[in-house]
Design a protein around this motif. Structure first.
Motif, mmCIF file in Angstrom:
data_model
loop_
_atom_site.group_PDB
_atom_site.id
_atom_site.type_symbol
_atom_site.label_atom_id
_atom_site.label_comp_id
_atom_site.label_asym_id
_atom_site.label_seq_id
_atom_site.Cartn_x
_atom_site.Cartn_y
_atom_site.Cartn_z
ATOM 1 N N ARG A 1 104.451 74.191 36.010
ATOM 2 C CA ARG A 1 103.046 74.603 36.121
ATOM 3 C C ARG A 1 102.945 75.821 37.017
ATOM 4 O O ARG A 1 103.774 76.055 37.865
ATOM 5 N N ARG A 2 101.862 76.520 36.830
ATOM 6 C CA ARG A 2 101.618 77.718 37.606
ATOM 7 C C ARG A 2 100.225 77.629 38.207
ATOM 8 O O ARG A 2 99.266 77.282 37.521
ATOM 9 N N GLU A 3 100.115 77.934 39.492
ATOM 10 C CA GLU A 3 98.797 78.025 40.117
ATOM 11 C C GLU A 3 98.350 79.480 40.042
ATOM 12 O O GLU A 3 99.118 80.388 40.347
ATOM 13 N N GLU A 4 97.122 79.664 39.623
ATOM 14 C CA GLU A 4 96.579 81.009 39.467
ATOM 15 C C GLU A 4 95.366 81.162 40.375
ATOM 16 O O GLU A 4 94.469 80.329 40.376
ATOM 17 N N GLN A 5 95.355 82.233 41.141
ATOM 18 C CA GLN A 5 94.167 82.621 41.890
ATOM 19 C C GLN A 5 93.527 83.771 41.116
ATOM 20 O O GLN A 5 94.232 84.661 40.634
ATOM 21 N N PHE A 6 92.211 83.730 40.984
ATOM 22 C CA PHE A 6 91.552 84.750 40.168
ATOM 23 C C PHE A 6 90.295 85.268 40.847
ATOM 24 O O PHE A 6 89.699 84.601 41.685
ATOM 25 N N GLN A 7 89.933 86.467 40.462
ATOM 26 C CA GLN A 7 88.662 87.080 40.839
ATOM 27 C C GLN A 7 88.091 87.719 39.587
ATOM 28 O O GLN A 7 88.781 88.476 38.902
ATOM 29 N N ILE A 8 86.839 87.399 39.303
ATOM 30 C CA ILE A 8 86.162 87.936 38.125
ATOM 31 C C ILE A 8 84.901 88.652 38.588
ATOM 32 O O ILE A 8 84.122 88.111 39.378
ATOM 33 N N THR A 9 84.709 89.859 38.098
ATOM 34 C CA THR A 9 83.524 90.640 38.441
ATOM 35 C C THR A 9 82.355 90.219 37.567
ATOM 36 O O THR A 9 82.490 90.079 36.352
ATOM 37 N N VAL A 10 81.225 90.005 38.199
ATOM 38 C CA VAL A 10 79.973 89.692 37.506
ATOM 39 C C VAL A 10 78.917 90.635 38.056
ATOM 40 O O VAL A 10 78.820 90.813 39.276
ATOM 41 N N ALA A 11 78.139 91.232 37.177
ATOM 42 C CA ALA A 11 77.083 92.146 37.613
ATOM 43 C C ALA A 11 75.710 91.595 37.247
ATOM 44 O O ALA A 11 75.506 91.104 36.139
ATOM 45 N N VAL A 12 74.812 91.681 38.199
ATOM 46 C CA VAL A 12 73.397 91.426 37.950
ATOM 47 C C VAL A 12 72.717 92.784 38.090
ATOM 48 O O VAL A 12 72.789 93.407 39.148
ATOM 49 N N VAL A 13 72.117 93.257 37.013
ATOM 50 C CA VAL A 13 71.475 94.570 37.008
ATOM 51 C C VAL A 13 70.004 94.366 36.699
ATOM 52 O O VAL A 13 69.654 93.733 35.698
ATOM 53 N N VAL A 14 69.148 94.894 37.573
ATOM 54 C CA VAL A 14 67.704 94.748 37.403
ATOM 55 C C VAL A 14 67.040 96.111 37.529
ATOM 56 O O VAL A 14 67.259 96.835 38.500
ATOM 57 N N TYR A 15 66.256 96.445 36.516
ATOM 58 C CA TYR A 15 65.348 97.594 36.563
ATOM 59 C C TYR A 15 63.953 96.997 36.598
ATOM 60 O O TYR A 15 63.680 96.001 35.939
ATOM 61 N N GLN B 1 66.343 100.488 40.411
ATOM 62 C CA GLN B 1 67.468 99.706 39.903
ATOM 63 C C GLN B 1 68.175 99.049 41.079
ATOM 64 O O GLN B 1 68.439 99.693 42.094
ATOM 65 N N ALA B 2 68.478 97.762 40.922
ATOM 66 C CA ALA B 2 69.331 97.052 41.872
ATOM 67 C C ALA B 2 70.510 96.505 41.087
ATOM 68 O O ALA B 2 70.335 95.862 40.048
ATOM 69 N N VAL B 3 71.712 96.791 41.564
ATOM 70 C CA VAL B 3 72.934 96.265 40.955
ATOM 71 C C VAL B 3 73.608 95.407 42.021
ATOM 72 O O VAL B 3 74.006 95.902 43.069
ATOM 73 N N LEU B 4 73.694 94.137 41.724
ATOM 74 C CA LEU B 4 74.333 93.186 42.630
ATOM 75 C C LEU B 4 75.631 92.727 41.980
ATOM 76 O O LEU B 4 75.617 92.032 40.966
ATOM 77 N N LEU B 5 76.756 93.187 42.528
ATOM 78 C CA LEU B 5 78.062 92.782 42.023
ATOM 79 C C LEU B 5 78.503 91.521 42.745
ATOM 80 O O LEU B 5 78.473 91.459 43.967
#
Length: 150
Positions: A69-83, A137-141
């Motif tokens: 087995r392999r343990e994986e650490q991950f980071q995923i980018t998510v954007a909230v964009v509001v106009y 515009q607000a961009v919250l990453l």
């Protein structure tokens, strides 16, 4: 190579599509080419910058057993964009954080977001604000970070 990133992305999109608190928010899996006039976006796997590097996720892995087995650490980018259609940057910023609070609620309720042998949370965020032809515009990453077994 085995990775849990694709299923985490799929799960985040599905949670967004079924969350009543995100009604009216455009939910997308990565960047989209559209001329739609949507003012609120929840984008999984994209930073919302059409001139950016389009990086979706990072992983780091190591063996959790003797070749099994392999343990994986991950980071995923998510954007909230509001106009918001006018120049009220405060209103755009507040709405971006309201949308992000729905995402945070998913992890508070269940850090595995319904996926076995996985735990995740919002690890970091970054806010940018601007005035655009579509108004303030607000961009919250958000950085969704976690670990799982493959």
């Amino acid at each position: 190579m085995g990775s849990r990133v694709p299923e985490v992305i799929d799960r985040l999109v599905a949670l967004g599509e079924t969350d009543a608190g995100l009604k009216g928010v455009r939910i997308t899996d990565g960047p989209e080419m559209t001329e739609d006039a949507d003012l609120e976006w929840f984008i999984v796997g994209f930073d919302g910058d059409p001139n950016g590097d389009f990086q979706t996720a990072n992983t780091l892995g190591g063996w959790a057993g003797l070749g099994s087995r392999r343990e994986e650490q991950f980071q995923i980018t998510v954007a909230v964009v509001v106009y918001n259609g006018d120049t009220d940057v405060r209103a755009a910023r507040e709405r971006a954080y309201e949308i992000a609070s729905r995402v945070e609620a998913w992890f508070v309720a269940d850090p595995s977001i319904g996926l076995p042998e996985l735990e995740a949370a919002i690890e970091a965020s970054q806010l940018t604000q601007d005035q655009t032809p579509k108004g303030a515009q607000a961009v919250l990453l958000l950085t969704v970070a976690g670990r799982a077994f493959t």
